[in-house]
Write an enzyme that holds these catalytic residues in place. Structure first.
Site, PDB file in Angstrom:
ATOM      1  N   ASN A 264      97.096  31.999  25.631  1.00  0.00           N
ATOM      2  CA  ASN A 264      96.976  30.881  24.839  1.00  0.00           C
ATOM      3  C   ASN A 264      98.096  30.784  23.971  1.00  0.00           C
ATOM      4  OD1 ASN A 264      96.236  29.018  23.001  1.00  0.00           O
ATOM      5  ND2 ASN A 264      94.430  29.856  22.106  1.00  0.00           N
ATOM      6  N   TRP A 265      99.049  29.903  23.998  1.00  0.00           N
ATOM      7  CA  TRP A 265     100.381  30.010  23.326  1.00  0.00           C
ATOM      8  C   TRP A 265     100.024  29.601  21.841  1.00  0.00           C
ATOM      9  CZ3 TRP A 265     104.684  27.127  26.748  1.00  0.00           C
ATOM     10  CH2 TRP A 265     104.897  28.218  28.005  1.00  0.00           C
ATOM     11  N   LYS A 266      98.779  28.924  21.852  1.00  0.00           N
ATOM     12  CA  LYS A 266      98.637  28.143  20.125  1.00  0.00           C
ATOM     13  C   LYS A 266      99.746  27.377  19.937  1.00  0.00           C
ATOM     14  CE  LYS A 266      95.783  32.055  19.200  1.00  0.00           C
ATOM     15  NZ  LYS A 266      94.962  32.785  18.396  1.00  0.00           N
TER      16      LYS A 266
ATOM     17  N   HIS B 275      87.799  26.887  21.005  1.00  0.00           N
ATOM     18  CA  HIS B 275      88.485  27.940  20.561  1.00  0.00           C
ATOM     19  C   HIS B 275      88.249  28.078  19.067  1.00  0.00           C
ATOM     20  CE1 HIS B 275      91.543  30.645  18.755  1.00  0.00           C
ATOM     21  NE2 HIS B 275      91.632  31.141  20.054  1.00  0.00           N
TER      22      HIS B 275
ATOM     23  N   GLU C 298      89.814  28.676  16.456  1.00  0.00           N
ATOM     24  CA  GLU C 298      90.457  27.991  15.362  1.00  0.00           C
ATOM     25  C   GLU C 298      90.210  26.388  15.393  1.00  0.00           C
ATOM     26  OE1 GLU C 298      94.065  29.425  17.259  1.00  0.00           O
ATOM     27  OE2 GLU C 298      93.461  31.630  16.431  1.00  0.00           O
TER      28      GLU C 298
ATOM     29  N   GLU D  57      85.475  35.777  22.030  1.00  0.00           N
ATOM     30  CA  GLU D  57      86.753  35.982  21.131  1.00  0.00           C
ATOM     31  C   GLU D  57      86.137  36.229  19.901  1.00  0.00           C
ATOM     32  OE1 GLU D  57      90.566  34.379  22.839  1.00  0.00           O
ATOM     33  OE2 GLU D  57      89.870  32.846  21.548  1.00  0.00           O
TER      34      GLU D  57
ATOM     35  N   GLY E 269      94.362  37.850  16.271  1.00  0.00           N
ATOM     36  CA  GLY E 269      95.453  37.772  15.568  1.00  0.00           C
ATOM     37  C   GLY E 269      95.499  38.924  14.430  1.00  0.00           C
TER      38      GLY E 269
ATOM     39  N   SER F   2      93.373  40.307  20.116  1.00  0.00           N
ATOM     40  CA  SER F   2      94.525  41.300  20.121  1.00  0.00           C
ATOM     41  C   SER F   2      94.360  41.924  21.433  1.00  0.00           C
ATOM     42  CB  SER F   2      94.015  42.331  18.667  1.00  0.00           C
ATOM     43  OG  SER F   2      94.225  41.543  17.578  1.00  0.00           O
TER      44      SER F   2
ATOM     45  N   GLY G 114      96.540  35.852  22.882  1.00  0.00           N
ATOM     46  CA  GLY G 114      97.115  35.047  22.401  1.00  0.00           C
ATOM     47  C   GLY G 114      98.736  35.556  22.060  1.00  0.00           C
ATOM     48  N   GLY G 115      99.078  36.071  20.995  1.00  0.00           N
ATOM     49  CA  GLY G 115     100.342  36.567  20.500  1.00  0.00           C
ATOM     50  C   GLY G 115     101.139  37.343  21.823  1.00  0.00           C
TER      51      GLY G 115
HETATM   52  P1  13P Z   1      95.415  37.163  19.759  1.00  0.00           P
HETATM   53  O1  13P Z   1      95.781  37.763  21.196  1.00  0.00           O
HETATM   54  O2  13P Z   1      96.843  36.874  19.163  1.00  0.00           O
HETATM   55  O3  13P Z   1      94.892  37.945  18.915  1.00  0.00           O
HETATM   56  O4  13P Z   1      94.772  35.712  19.818  1.00  0.00           O
HETATM   57  C1  13P Z   1      93.525  35.850  20.685  1.00  0.00           C
HETATM   58  C2  13P Z   1      93.072  34.246  20.825  1.00  0.00           C
HETATM   59  O5  13P Z   1      92.544  33.598  19.948  1.00  0.00           O
HETATM   60  C3  13P Z   1      93.435  33.808  22.269  1.00  0.00           C
HETATM   61  O6  13P Z   1      92.781  32.405  22.522  1.00  0.00           O
END
Ligand code: 13P
Length: 254
Positions: free
Chosen positions: A19-21, A105, A107, A176, A182, A218, A239-240
């Site tokens: 997930n590149w966000k 998600h 967010e 999640e 994050g 994470s 994510g990251g």
């Molecule tokens: P991180 O891997 O950066 O913690 O993000 C997780 C996430 O929200 C994937 O959708």
């Protein structure tokens, strides 16, 4: 994998999804996608996917088509078309050969007020458009510390499960925990497994124990193998670490 906890057989192929966000740009994406394409054949029997921001879907499609990597978006509208300025329909995502779309998600829930019902409606809209929704659930730190994790997950899932076995059997879920996103603070494999087993029980009760349940929060190459060793963790939503080709592929290979 193989035979699920409930004893119903059906292999759940591991899925590792990035997930590149709201990250990326044309030049950076080109390098990242080329790296993924070049390395994906070495990850073994793991399905690999990326979810990019909307404007880059055409670029993702043009670079990944013909590869083993599939792609998708991070959100969609509940509406099929119409006067909904700024929204993007499932059919539009289909035009760019998306296979996946995230729904709910944390967010989106926290920053855009998405309710449990809206998330279920988005999952239904995705299915109607021929996409696979990846429905995200997870508790906040306060909820976790209050011992309310199971209750929160059950509440978030209720309208999704109400779509029925036929629909739920086609989706992917992602657990999640918000406190692990994050933050560098991953749920321990046992902590995650406990929640995944609870989700599996809800799926089994509906008659669809084979639905894949990803873990997110994470996830890195260093912790992926211990998470994937858990019987009810079917992959990861990353994510990251999905923004660095080598690291993301190491997660897929874990
Ligand atoms: P991180 O891997 O950066 O913690 O993000 C997780 C996430 O929200 C994937 O959708």
């Amino acid at each position: 994998m193989g035979v699920s906890e409930s004893g119903v057989s059906g292999p759940r192929r591991r899925l590792v999804m990035g997930n590149w966000k709201m990250h990326g740009n044309l030049a950076g994406n080109a390098a990242l996608l080329a790296g993924l394409r070049a390395g994906v054949d070495s990850v073994g029997n793991c399905e690999v996917a990326v979810c990019s921001p909307f404007p880059y879907l055409a670029q993702v499609q043009s670079i990944l088509q013909g590869s083993a990597i599939s792609w998708g978006a991070q959100d969609l509208s509940v509406h099929a078309q119409g006067a909904y300025t700024g929204e993007v329909s499932g059919a539009m995502l289909g035009d760019f050969a998306c296979r996946w779309v995230l729904a709910g998600h944390s967010e989106r829930r926290a920053l855009h007020g998405e309710t449990d019902q809206l998330v279920a409606d988005k999952a239904a809209a995705a299915l109607a458009a021929g996409l696979v929704p990846v429905v995200c659930v997870g508790e906040t730190l306060d909820e976790q510390e209050a011992g309310r994790t199971d209750e929160v997950i059950a509440r978030q899932l209720a309208p999704v499960l109400a779509l029925g076995a036929q629909a739920v059997g086609q989706i992917v879920l992602a657990y999640e925990p918000v406190w692990a996103i994050g933050t560098g603070r991953t749920a321990t494999p046992d902590q995650a497994q406990e929640v995944h087993a609870g989700i599996r029980a809800l799926l089994s009760a509906l008659g669809v124990p084979g639905v894949r349940v990803l873990y997110g929060g994470s996830v890195k190459a260093a912790n992926a193998a211990s998470l994937f060793a858990m019987p009810d963790i079917d992959g990861a939503l990353v994510g990251g670490a999905s923004l660095v080709a080598e690291e993301f592929l190491r997660i897929a290979a874990a």
